[in-house]
Design a protein around this motif. Structure first.
Motif, PDB file in Angstrom:
ATOM      1  N   LYS A  18      36.632  65.926 -18.835  1.00  9.68           N
ATOM      2  CA  LYS A  18      36.029  65.812 -20.139  1.00  9.68           C
ATOM      3  C   LYS A  18      34.846  64.846 -20.089  1.00  9.68           C
ATOM      4  O   LYS A  18      33.736  65.190 -20.435  1.00  9.68           O
ATOM      5  CB  LYS A  18      37.078  65.301 -21.128  1.00  9.68           C
ATOM      6  N   ASN A  19      35.129  63.636 -19.627  1.00 13.12           N
ATOM      7  CA  ASN A  19      34.123  62.594 -19.768  1.00 13.12           C
ATOM      8  C   ASN A  19      33.251  62.439 -18.521  1.00 13.12           C
ATOM      9  O   ASN A  19      33.522  61.659 -17.621  1.00 13.12           O
ATOM     10  CB  ASN A  19      34.801  61.271 -20.123  1.00 13.12           C
ATOM     11  N   ARG A  20      32.163  63.202 -18.537  1.00 13.56           N
ATOM     12  CA  ARG A  20      31.228  63.270 -17.417  1.00 13.56           C
ATOM     13  C   ARG A  20      30.721  61.893 -16.986  1.00 13.56           C
ATOM     14  O   ARG A  20      30.721  61.555 -15.800  1.00 13.56           O
ATOM     15  CB  ARG A  20      30.080  64.156 -17.893  1.00 13.56           C
ATOM     16  N   ASP A  21      30.281  61.094 -17.982  1.00  9.30           N
ATOM     17  CA  ASP A  21      29.649  59.814 -17.652  1.00  9.30           C
ATOM     18  C   ASP A  21      30.619  58.839 -16.988  1.00  9.30           C
ATOM     19  O   ASP A  21      30.233  58.099 -16.080  1.00  9.30           O
ATOM     20  CB  ASP A  21      29.038  59.178 -18.907  1.00  9.30           C
ATOM     21  N   ILE A  22      31.865  58.844 -17.460  1.00  6.85           N
ATOM     22  CA  ILE A  22      32.859  57.938 -16.878  1.00  6.85           C
ATOM     23  C   ILE A  22      33.127  58.318 -15.425  1.00  6.85           C
ATOM     24  O   ILE A  22      33.246  57.459 -14.550  1.00  6.85           O
ATOM     25  CB  ILE A  22      34.163  57.943 -17.720  1.00  6.85           C
ATOM     26  N   ASN A  24      36.048  53.635 -23.562  1.00  5.30           N
ATOM     27  CA  ASN A  24      35.399  54.116 -22.332  1.00  5.30           C
ATOM     28  C   ASN A  24      35.195  52.992 -21.325  1.00  5.30           C
ATOM     29  O   ASN A  24      35.332  53.207 -20.120  1.00  5.30           O
ATOM     30  CB  ASN A  24      34.071  54.801 -22.657  1.00  5.30           C
ATOM     31  N   TYR A  82      44.705  57.686 -24.057  1.00 10.18           N
ATOM     32  CA  TYR A  82      43.351  58.202 -23.894  1.00 10.18           C
ATOM     33  C   TYR A  82      43.405  59.719 -23.975  1.00 10.18           C
ATOM     34  O   TYR A  82      44.144  60.350 -23.215  1.00 10.18           O
ATOM     35  CB  TYR A  82      42.814  57.741 -22.521  1.00 10.18           C
ATOM     36  N   ASP A  90      38.539  59.074 -31.105  1.00  5.16           N
ATOM     37  CA  ASP A  90      38.276  57.789 -30.454  1.00  5.16           C
ATOM     38  C   ASP A  90      37.813  56.721 -31.442  1.00  5.16           C
ATOM     39  O   ASP A  90      37.006  55.863 -31.109  1.00  5.16           O
ATOM     40  CB  ASP A  90      37.219  57.924 -29.346  1.00  5.16           C
ATOM     41  N   LYS A 146      35.093  53.888 -29.495  1.00  5.45           N
ATOM     42  CA  LYS A 146      34.915  54.862 -28.426  1.00  5.45           C
ATOM     43  C   LYS A 146      34.314  54.180 -27.203  1.00  5.45           C
ATOM     44  O   LYS A 146      34.754  54.365 -26.086  1.00  5.45           O
ATOM     45  CB  LYS A 146      34.011  56.005 -28.904  1.00  5.45           C
ATOM     46  N   LYS A 147      33.311  53.344 -27.465  1.00  4.28           N
ATOM     47  CA  LYS A 147      32.640  52.665 -26.381  1.00  4.28           C
ATOM     48  C   LYS A 147      33.603  51.703 -25.675  1.00  4.28           C
ATOM     49  O   LYS A 147      33.643  51.629 -24.452  1.00  4.28           O
ATOM     50  CB  LYS A 147      31.418  51.909 -26.926  1.00  4.28           C
ATOM     51  N   SER A 156      40.068  59.942 -16.606  1.00  5.56           N
ATOM     52  CA  SER A 156      39.532  61.137 -17.257  1.00  5.56           C
ATOM     53  C   SER A 156      40.038  62.439 -16.646  1.00  5.56           C
ATOM     54  O   SER A 156      39.623  63.509 -17.082  1.00  5.56           O
ATOM     55  CB  SER A 156      38.010  61.158 -17.171  1.00  5.56           C
TER      56      SER A 156
END
Ligand SMILES: [Zn+2]
Lengths: 153, 112
Positions: free
Chosen positions: A42-46, B7, B109, B95, B3-4, A75
């Motif tokens: 899902k989370n490309r950037d992570i 992450n 998560y 989130d 959300k930030k 992720s």
């Protein structure tokens, strides 16, 4: 971990026999985007951040034109391996400074019930240490040819 | 906002898992000579996370190997496999706030 078991972690949708990327960063983006496209991530950037941090520890370019970028990420839900091949070669800061042509990207979740992550990495290193396998992989054009090489390893 | 923070916490746990496995990576033949870089990155990253959240992460790490766990598509916590209420999942997916598992207390998560 035997070769047959290892083939379960590949997917035809994560088989990229003709990569466009010319740099390590472009390569990571190209492969991770494919994971996202086929909904493994899902989370490309992570994930990109995790892979870049991993490279900061030491290059995953293991020499002889091979790279195995890898890591665990919160992720991901399952272990999956993407395979990419670059005809022109990618500058990768590999241990022997040679460009990379064969890339196996291994993404694992934070916990896997059967603890397969390290055995998979070990098996990949073992297969890729053999010149015969590397040469065959460089010639493989289709996914079935590719899987055949992995299963015989 | 949250959300930030979530992450950043995910990135921190990803780094922690990498640090834990350095010796295994070395054994497999990978180059791990720049270990210091990773420890520095961990230090810089944890400075960006709000103290109470970081504190609860560190506290959970003492109890569990993984403090923050993904939630499966069927709404179960991947830490303790309890089924979570659907209402919790709809909040979690946005989130908008930090959510803890009712069963095991781990930070949750959402992957989807
Ligand atoms: Zn739980």
């Amino acid at each position: 971990m035997n070769n047959e078991e290892l083939t379960n972690y590949f997917d035809e949708q994560l088989f990229l026999p003709d990569l466009m990327a010319t740099s390590k960063d472009e390569l990571f983006v190209e492969l991770v985007d494919q994971f996202v496209k086929v909904k493994y991530l899902k989370n490309r950037d992570i994930v990109l951040e995790m892979l870049r941090q991993r490279e900061n520890l030491g290059s995953t370019g293991i020499g002889k034109n091979v790279a195995i970028p890898h890591g665990r990420t919160t992720s991901a839900q399952d272990i999956m391996i993407a395979f990419g091949k670059s005809r022109q070669g990618i500058e990768y800061d590999a241990i022997d400074n040679k460009p990379v042509h064969l890339i196996f990207m291994i993404i694992a979740p934070p916990q896997d019930q059967s603890n397969m992550y390290l055995p998979i990495l070990g098996k990949m290193v073992e297969i890729l240490n053999k010149a015969k396998n590397r040469n065959k992989l460089l010639e493989a054009e289709t996914y079935s040819e590719f899987i055949e090489i992995i299963s015989r390893g | 906002m949250e959300k930030k923070q979530i992450n950043l916490l995910v990135a921190l746990q990803d780094l922690d898992m990498m640090i834990e496995e350095i010796s295994e990576m070395k054994r497999l033949g990978f180059n791990t000579e720049r270990e210091d870089e990773l420890l520095k990155a961990r230090h810089d990253l944890s400075a960006k996370i709000k103290k109470p959240l970081l504190f609860s992460y560190e506290k959970l790490k003492k109890r569990y190997k993984r403090a923050i766990v993904p939630v499966k598509e069927d709404n179960t916590c991947l830490g303790c496999f309890i089924k979570l209420p659907t209402s919790l999942s709809s909040i979690g997916r946005t989130d908008s706030e930090v959510i803890y598992c009712e069963g095991c207390g781990r930070i949750l998560y959402w992957l989807t």
